[in-house]
Design an enzyme around this catalytic site. Structure first.
Site, PDB file in Angstrom:
ATOM      1  N   TRP A   1       0.814  -1.220   0.000  1.00 14.76           N
ATOM      2  CA  TRP A   1       0.000   0.000   0.000  1.00 14.76           C
ATOM      3  C   TRP A   1       0.838   1.256   0.000  1.00 14.76           C
ATOM      4  O   TRP A   1       0.521   2.234  -0.692  1.00 14.76           O
ATOM      5  CB  TRP A   1      -1.002  -0.015   1.148  1.00 14.76           C
ATOM      6  CG  TRP A   1      -2.128  -0.961   0.861  1.00 14.76           C
ATOM      7  CD1 TRP A   1      -2.426  -2.116   1.518  1.00 14.76           C
ATOM      8  CD2 TRP A   1      -3.097  -0.844  -0.205  1.00 14.76           C
ATOM      9  NE1 TRP A   1      -3.510  -2.722   0.926  1.00 14.76           N
ATOM     10  CE2 TRP A   1      -3.939  -1.971  -0.128  1.00 14.76           C
ATOM     11  CE3 TRP A   1      -3.311   0.086  -1.216  1.00 14.76           C
ATOM     12  CZ2 TRP A   1      -4.997  -2.187  -1.019  1.00 14.76           C
ATOM     13  CZ3 TRP A   1      -4.368  -0.126  -2.114  1.00 14.76           C
ATOM     14  CH2 TRP A   1      -5.183  -1.254  -2.004  1.00 14.76           C
TER      15      TRP A   1
ATOM     16  N   ASP B   1      -1.200   6.610   6.530  1.00 14.91           N
ATOM     17  CA  ASP B   1      -2.309   5.752   6.139  1.00 14.91           C
ATOM     18  C   ASP B   1      -2.494   4.748   7.282  1.00 14.91           C
ATOM     19  O   ASP B   1      -1.633   3.901   7.516  1.00 14.91           O
ATOM     20  CB  ASP B   1      -1.942   5.045   4.831  1.00 14.91           C
ATOM     21  CG  ASP B   1      -3.014   4.071   4.359  1.00 14.91           C
ATOM     22  OD1 ASP B   1      -3.992   3.853   5.094  1.00 14.91           O
ATOM     23  OD2 ASP B   1      -2.845   3.518   3.251  1.00 14.91           O
TER      24      ASP B   1
ATOM     25  N   LYS C   1     -12.161  -1.605   6.812  1.00 13.78           N
ATOM     26  CA  LYS C   1     -11.259  -2.602   7.365  1.00 13.78           C
ATOM     27  C   LYS C   1     -11.615  -2.886   8.825  1.00 13.78           C
ATOM     28  O   LYS C   1     -11.589  -4.016   9.268  1.00 13.78           O
ATOM     29  CB  LYS C   1      -9.804  -2.138   7.282  1.00 13.78           C
ATOM     30  CG  LYS C   1      -9.345  -1.729   5.889  1.00 13.78           C
ATOM     31  CD  LYS C   1      -9.288  -2.888   4.922  1.00 13.78           C
ATOM     32  CE  LYS C   1      -9.081  -2.470   3.486  1.00 13.78           C
ATOM     33  NZ  LYS C   1      -7.756  -2.060   3.125  1.00 13.78           N
TER      34      LYS C   1
END
Ligand SMILES: *Cc1c(COP(=O)(O)O)cnc(C)c1O
Length: 361
Positions: free
Chosen positions: A101, A171, A195
């Site tokens: 990511w 993040d 999530k």
């Protein structure tokens, strides 16, 4: 009771939240309307948004000089909106590449500025993270971006770097609310909700006041942090149902004892799983133990054939969505807050039985 959901996202939600959402679906607080039917400009949605925001502030003890934005676009959208909002006249930004990511975040940022990679774990296939004290910062960077938990690779940052006057931007999509976090250490935090905090469609941005309001002139109005802060996220229609669900999740976390209790449960769940992985030579976790994620546990079996068999037998036993991320392969068990110890016990029992059977052949 099975089925147990180990998905990386969208992922398991607390049963109590789903039960309460039934009333929100058809008759929110006795008003005869669904939350989905309520206009975003009226007092009803204002109270839903205010409640969700104040619960999140309470959970994270967010300081007063931060804005909480509840918007659309996903974490991947933030990979662009971050440089658009935070460059503030600088021409470069620092990025820590510690997994799938953060690599994508850096790739996206290159569309807007020079990207200085402060650390890069790709040569080691993202199985370890260089000590953050050794990262190579640029003192002129607009910000330093990092990813606290690498969802696809199963790595978690062991501690935060000291980036001096350069604001840290993170993040936190897959580990926000899984443990206490000191918001004051960051200039900006962002996470999509599906999530660990709710459902797809909502992205949460927590931005320090001095960093909002300096967006590039080409930034879409609906993703301009300054405008969003000034309009309490209502520049256009926020994802109203997703905000409602996250508000319920925040209340649920508070009712369970808050983030310290979440951290205690998550450590216990992850330890149970890593203990089984490390117990013999059958399962292996490629990630250095110092940086193993307490949220997404990635592991492999001796052959791909066995991994396929493992996944299909697990599914037959109600242990669902254990397939690893397409970039990493193998097996991944995501242990977000709503995944209970029962689910992990069922998985570890299955793993022990499966290994015993295969090794005994
Ligand atoms: C899932 C994930 C993303 C992407 O989220 P979207 O909501 O699909 O844009 C980004 N970063 C991390 C750490 C993730 O886990």
């Amino acid at each position: 009771m099975p089925p147990y959901n180990f998905s990386a996202g969208p992922a398991a939600l607390p049963k109590a939240v789903l039960e309460e959402a039934k009333t929100g679906l058809t008759d929110w607080r006795g008003c005869g309307q669904s939350v989905m039917e309520i206009p975003f400009t009226g007092p009803e949605f204002k109270s839903i948004l205010d409640d969700a925001t104040s619960s999140l502030k309470e959970l994270l003890t967010i300081p007063d000089d931060y804005h909480v934005l509840m918007i659309q676009g996903g974490a991947y959208g933030q990979f662009s909106f971050m440089p658009m909002n935070l460059l503030r006249g600088h021409d470069s930004a620092d990025y820590a590449v510690t997994g799938h990511w953060s690599k994508r975040a850096a790739d996206e940022a290159r569309k807007y500025c020079k990207v200085n990679i402060v650390t890069d774990g790709s040569a080691a296939n993202f199985t370890d993270i260089e000590n953050p004290d050794k990262w190579r910062f640029d003192p002129h960077a607009a910000y330093c971006h990092l990813t606290t938990n690498e969802t696809a690779n199963g790595l978690q940052l062991p501690h935060l770097p000291d980036s001096g006057d350069v604001p840290l931007v993170a993040d936190v999509t897959s580990d926000l609310l899984t443990a206490p976090l000191d918001v004051s250490k960051f200039g900006t935090l962002y996470a999509s909700a599906q999530k660990n905090m709710g459902i797809a469609g909502l992205t949460i941005v927590i931005v320090r006041d001095d960093l909002a309001g300096q967006a590039l002139s080409t930034t879409p109005a609906v993703f301009d942090y300054g405008r969003l802060a000034a309009n309490t996220s209502k520049v256009n229609t926020p994802p109203t149902w997703a905000v409602y669900i996250s508000g319920l999740v925040f209340k649920w976390v508070l009712s369970q004892g808050g983030l310290a209790e979440m951290a205690r449960r998550n450590r216990a769940k992850a330890k149970a799983l890593y203990d089984v992985i490390d117990a013999g030579n059958f399962y292996r976790c490629p990630v250095a133990s110092r940086v193993r994620s307490s949220v997404n546990v990635c592991f492999g079996l001796p052959t791909e054939e066995l991994e396929k068999q493992f996944l299909s037998e697990a599914a037959e036993n109600g242990l669902l969505y254990l397939q690893g991320h397409s970039a990493a392969g193998a097996i991944r068990a995501s242990l977000y807050n709503a995944v209970e110890q029962d689910a992990v016990n069922a998985l570890t029992q299955f793993m022990t039985d499966f290994a015993d059977r295969e090794v005994g052949k």
